[in-house]
Design an enzyme around this catalytic site. Structure first.
Site, mmCIF file in Angstrom:
data_model
loop_
_atom_site.group_PDB
_atom_site.id
_atom_site.type_symbol
_atom_site.label_atom_id
_atom_site.label_comp_id
_atom_site.label_asym_id
_atom_site.label_seq_id
_atom_site.Cartn_x
_atom_site.Cartn_y
_atom_site.Cartn_z
ATOM 1 C CD GLU A 81 -15.125 -5.693 -14.179
ATOM 2 O OE1 GLU A 81 -14.741 -6.084 -15.302
ATOM 3 O OE2 GLU A 81 -14.400 -5.070 -13.390
ATOM 4 N N PRO A 302 -24.602 -12.785 1.953
ATOM 5 C CG PRO A 302 -23.643 -14.258 3.471
ATOM 6 C CD PRO A 302 -24.869 -14.058 2.644
ATOM 7 C CG LEU A 352 -22.338 -18.553 -5.659
ATOM 8 C CD1 LEU A 352 -21.108 -19.166 -6.333
ATOM 9 C CD2 LEU A 352 -22.015 -17.167 -5.119
ATOM 10 C CB ILE A 380 -28.277 -1.587 -11.562
ATOM 11 C CG1 ILE A 380 -27.443 -0.318 -11.738
ATOM 12 C CG2 ILE A 380 -29.152 -1.807 -12.781
ATOM 13 C CD1 ILE A 380 -26.482 -0.370 -12.904
#
Length: 468
Positions: A81, A302, A352, A380
């Site tokens: 988010e 993952p 990450l 997206i």
């Protein structure tokens, strides 16, 4: 006698809207107080794997000191988010606003600090954990931070948080708002529609699509505007794109030359999908081997760091030769000189914040969370890189832009591993079909961009009206 000063702000509907709802919120808060030991235990146990869960305890109780003057409060629950809201946050900063970002998870907190390191250093932005569902903790946060307004992202229905914001007079909006169909139907039926009614707390709802806007209007939200999804405006990392381009050339991948090695990315893979994707990989390998074609390279990313080791084990047990990103590339994406990429079947993305790197390496992207009933993850980002995208049967979590992308033909949905493998083979072995797919993805992305400007066109006048 002087005239009474006129308040230009329109009157707001009462919230909570009824005594019954106020009573339910009070009971809910009482339950939170009684379960605090359980909450502490949960956070402490999560801290075994993610130490940040065991830090900043004061923030969980609203003890958030900041030198910022009347900042805008932006809340994004998760890393995903937060990344999606980043273009909007940057646009707000460009307007001269100071901002406090809250999040629920260590991953979200870390992402915020990485994405906004410069405004943090400049004293224009601060990051903290969201207070727990305790009225006194939320009030302490409001008292210490003194936000001019609060903007929640995606979908937030913390009853105590929303009720306290309204009773404390903090203007409240939601950006990138969505209400998935399954959640909408369920929430209107359960607990006298309690959760659905919570959205009436929002003064302004900036929705992703007309479908979502209709649902918020049905719930009685005061002002609903269709503004799109700001993830479409999220800039791709130039460093990651450059690194992917260089490695595609060095490794002879099809993303560098049409005659190169085929590459498929399985992105955001979650628990329960490994067997499906391993089966898909094996089918593609066997089919290309029969054609004496170049064996493919699979990129497997993952969803969470906790699954890196497990994913590597499952891939290796299936007979696939796996190399981890951390083992073959340094921080600057320079490869190990001893690495023979031709001997590798799967590049495991054990990092990450590098999704654009993995996507850019690939010709086609399969988005996880869709072959188990979790509603799929972000489509997206691959569409932004003009990549054909495939998903499984469960896409309720990406209703937008999933429905629109399916209708435009830039997103393919497949029921199982066999159908997925056949569709991937079709794209990988047909240059014409692949060219059409990438052109469609580019056109779709261009059509749905500009959401940040649409958000700002409504949000800034609202802030001037409600929180001058």
């Amino acid at each position: 006698m002087p005239d009474t000063p006129h308040d230009p702000r329109p009157p707001l509907r009462r919230f909570p809207p009824s005594r019954r709802m106020a009573g339910l919120i009070a009971l809910y808060q009482l339950l939170w107080h009684s379960l605090l030991p359980v909450v502490f235990l949960f956070l402490w146990r999560r801290g075994r794997r993610e130490p940040l869960y065991r830090q900043f305890w004061g923030e969980r109780f609203g003890n958030t000191h900041t030198p910022l003057h009347r900042p805008l409060w932006v809340h994004s629950a998760s890393m995903g988010e937060l990344r999606g809201a980043a273009p909007l946050v940057r646009a707000l900063l460009a307007e001269g606003l100071s901002i406090v970002i809250t999040t629920l998870t260590p991953a979200g907190r870390t992402a915020a600090q990485q994405l906004f390191d410069e405004p943090i250093a400049q004293g224009r932005l601060a990051v903290a954990y969201l207070p727990l569902e305790l009225g006194w903790a939320v009030r302490r946060f409001i008292r210490q931070v003194n936000p001019r307004a609060a903007v929640m992202t995606e979908i937030d229905t913390w009853p105590v948080l929303l009720a306290t914001l309204r009773t404390q007079g903090v203007p409240l909006a939601m950006a990138n708002a969505q209400y998935p169909k399954e959640s909408f139907i369920r929430d209107r039926k359960r607990w006298w529609g309690f959760r659905a009614a919570l959205f009436q707390a929002y003064e302004l709802v900036l929705c992703k699509s007309d479908t979502h806007a209709q649902r918020f209007r049905q719930l009685g939200c005061e002002r609903v505007v269709i503004a799109g999804e700001t993830r479409f405006d999220l800039p791709a990392s130039p460093q990651q794109l450059h690194a992917a381009s260089e490695l595609s050339r060095q490794w002879g991948l099809a993303t560098h030359t049409p005659s190169g090695r085929p590459v498929v990315c399985f992105a955001s893979v979650v628990v329960g999908e490994d067997a499906t994707f391993v089966s898909t990989m094996q089918t593609i390998r066997q089919a290309l081997a029969k054609q004496s074609a170049t064996p493919p390279l699979f990129v497997c990313v993952p969803r969470s760091p906790q699954r890196f080791d497990e994913s590597e084990r499952l891939l290796a047990e299936a007979g696939l030769r796996v190399v981890r990103r951390s083992a073959c590339l340094d921080a600057a994406f320079q490869p190990d000189e001893n690495l023979k990429m031709a001997d590798v079947d799967v590049l495991l993305g054990d990092s990450l914040g590098e999704m654009y790197f993995y996507l850019a390496l690939s010709q086609v992207v399969v988005v996880g969370g869709s072959f188990v009933d979790t509603g799929a993850h972000n489509v997206i980002e691959p569409l932004a890189l003009k990549k054909p995208v495939m998903v499984g049967p469960s896409i309720w979590g990406i209703e937008y832009p999933g429905a629109e992308a399916l209708a435009a033909g830039v997103l393919q949905q497949h029921a199982d591993a066999n159908r997925l493998a056949q569709a991937l083979l079709s794209l990988l072995t047909s240059p014409q079909a692949y060219a059409q797919a990438t052109a469609g993805a580019a056109a779709f992305f261009a059509e749905h961009g500009g959401a940040t400007d649409k958000h700002m066109a409504t949000l800034m006048p609202w802030l001037q009206e409600r929180a001058p």
